[in-house]
Motif scaffolding. Structure first.
Motif, PDB file in Angstrom:
ATOM      1  N   LEU A 143      44.933  36.001  37.834  1.00 32.20           N
ATOM      2  CA  LEU A 143      44.718  37.342  37.286  1.00 32.20           C
ATOM      3  C   LEU A 143      43.592  38.058  38.013  1.00 32.20           C
ATOM      4  N   PHE A 144      42.533  37.342  38.305  1.00 31.40           N
ATOM      5  CA  PHE A 144      41.404  37.920  39.048  1.00 31.40           C
ATOM      6  C   PHE A 144      41.854  38.384  40.436  1.00 31.40           C
ATOM      7  N   ILE A 145      42.641  37.553  41.111  1.00 31.95           N
ATOM      8  CA  ILE A 145      43.107  37.906  42.456  1.00 31.95           C
ATOM      9  C   ILE A 145      44.050  39.100  42.411  1.00 31.95           C
ATOM     10  N   TYR A 146      44.956  39.129  41.429  1.00 37.31           N
ATOM     11  CA  TYR A 146      45.879  40.258  41.321  1.00 37.31           C
ATOM     12  C   TYR A 146      45.129  41.570  41.080  1.00 37.31           C
ATOM     13  N   CYS A 147      44.121  41.532  40.212  1.00 44.01           N
ATOM     14  CA  CYS A 147      43.351  42.751  39.915  1.00 44.01           C
ATOM     15  C   CYS A 147      42.581  43.227  41.145  1.00 44.01           C
ATOM     16  N   ILE A 148      41.905  42.298  41.834  1.00 50.39           N
ATOM     17  CA  ILE A 148      41.154  42.666  43.035  1.00 50.39           C
ATOM     18  C   ILE A 148      42.095  43.198  44.112  1.00 50.39           C
ATOM     19  N   ASN A 149      43.255  42.560  44.247  1.00 51.63           N
ATOM     20  CA  ASN A 149      44.220  42.978  45.255  1.00 51.63           C
ATOM     21  C   ASN A 149      44.794  44.361  44.939  1.00 51.63           C
ATOM     22  N   ALA A 150      45.063  44.631  43.668  1.00 53.43           N
ATOM     23  CA  ALA A 150      45.587  45.945  43.273  1.00 53.43           C
ATOM     24  C   ALA A 150      44.566  47.040  43.550  1.00 53.43           C
TER      25      ALA A 150
END
Length: 305
Positions: free
Chosen positions: A126-133
């Motif tokens: 979830l952290f990676i998806y948010c940072i990537n978005a």
């Protein structure tokens, strides 16, 4: 005479950044090997595995070192300007992913820590998806000043990207449905939020790749400033990290207890065997497309000179 004097130290790092980045990558591999060694060496059933992976990593480093010595007299130039911040941040995120994978494989085999393994994996994802978005949004606005070629049609890479994303959408939609109708298991809401974040991130990233692949620098100032290249570099490394997560973690049934509980073992196995290969290919192909954008977008074309 002033009581305090400021001292300035300058270090000339010219022609050293590529060797530095490669050395940092090898150092990360060594750290992971050490962690695995100290985790597995205390367990009798994994002792031989610990020694084996340590020897393999040592052999790999020796071979890389020997190859570097052999090709030291040859010079290859890659323009890495305006990319180092994104690369360092991406490597930091990659280290977090690797640590998460190690914790997942260590804890998932123990019944008392199985929920903890799945919980930390979902939190990191979830952290990676948010940072990537967020990085996709920033990159999208930064590259808008580059020239957009409307005459450039849909290419094979774009078609493959859209086809691969369909597999990711299938996986996330089935995850959303399963998490929506099951509330008695742990991490259900986290699975739901994680699936939505993955879907949104992939859509933003696909839109950015489709848009940026048709853009080119049109002025010498844009070539010098390279707007958006830091974010492209970061997204490139992030997609490689997500590819590793999808390949090693997501495809395992143990990492999706909520979905498996709702659909059943065989139904969920069929769903993952259909969607996961496309999801893995989406991450890999996104990395390739971002690499092409990183390499070709910021080279000025002769027609603009």
């Amino acid at each position: 005479m002033p009581h305090h004097q400021k001292h300035h130290y300058q270090v000339d790092c010219a022609k050293a950044h590529k060797g530095l980045f490669t050395g940092i990558f090898l150092m990360v591999i060594c750290i992971i090997s050490l962690i695995l060694f100290f985790v597995f060496i205390k367990k009798d059933q994994f002792r031989n595995l610990a020694v084996l992976q340590a020897h393999i990593v040592e052999l790999f480093i020796y071979c890389i070192n020997a190859i570097a010595c052999l090709i030291a007299k040859h010079h290859y130039q890659v323009d890495c300007a305006k990319a180092h911040k994104g690369l360092f941040t991406g490597i930091f995120l990659m280290v977090i992913c690797i640590i998460s994978l190690i914790l997942f494989f260590v804890f998932i085999k123990k019944d008392q820590f199985r929920n903890l393994a799945v919980l930390q994996a979902h939190i990191v994802e979830l952290f990676i998806y948010c940072i990537n978005a967020i990085a996709c949004l920033i990159a999208f606005f930064q590259v808008r000043e580059l020239n957009y070629n409307r005459r450039r049609g849909v290419e094979l890479d774009n078609i493959l990207l859209i086809i691969a994303q369909s597999g990711l959408c299938i996986f996330t939609m089935f995850s959303i449905i399963g998490a929506q109708f099951i509330s008695q298991l742990q991490n259900t809401r986290l699975v739901l939020i994680n699936a939505f974040a993955c879907l949104i991130q992939s859509m933003l990233q696909s839109v950015f790749i489709l848009d940026a692949s048709k853009r080119k620098a049109s002025t010498a100032d844009q070539v010098r400033r390279k707007p958006g290249r830091e974010m492209v570099t970061f997204l490139l490394v992030c997609n490689f990290s997500m590819w590793a997560i999808n390949t090693l973690e997501t495809r395992r049934a143990e990492s999706n207890p909520v979905q498996m509980s709702f659909y059943g073992f065989w139904a969920w196995t069929i769903i993952t065997h259909v969607s996961t290969p496309l999801t893995i290919f989406y991450r890999f192909h996104s990395t390739v497309c971002l690499c092409e954008i990183w390499k070709g977008t910021y080279k000025i074309k002769s027609e603009y000179l």
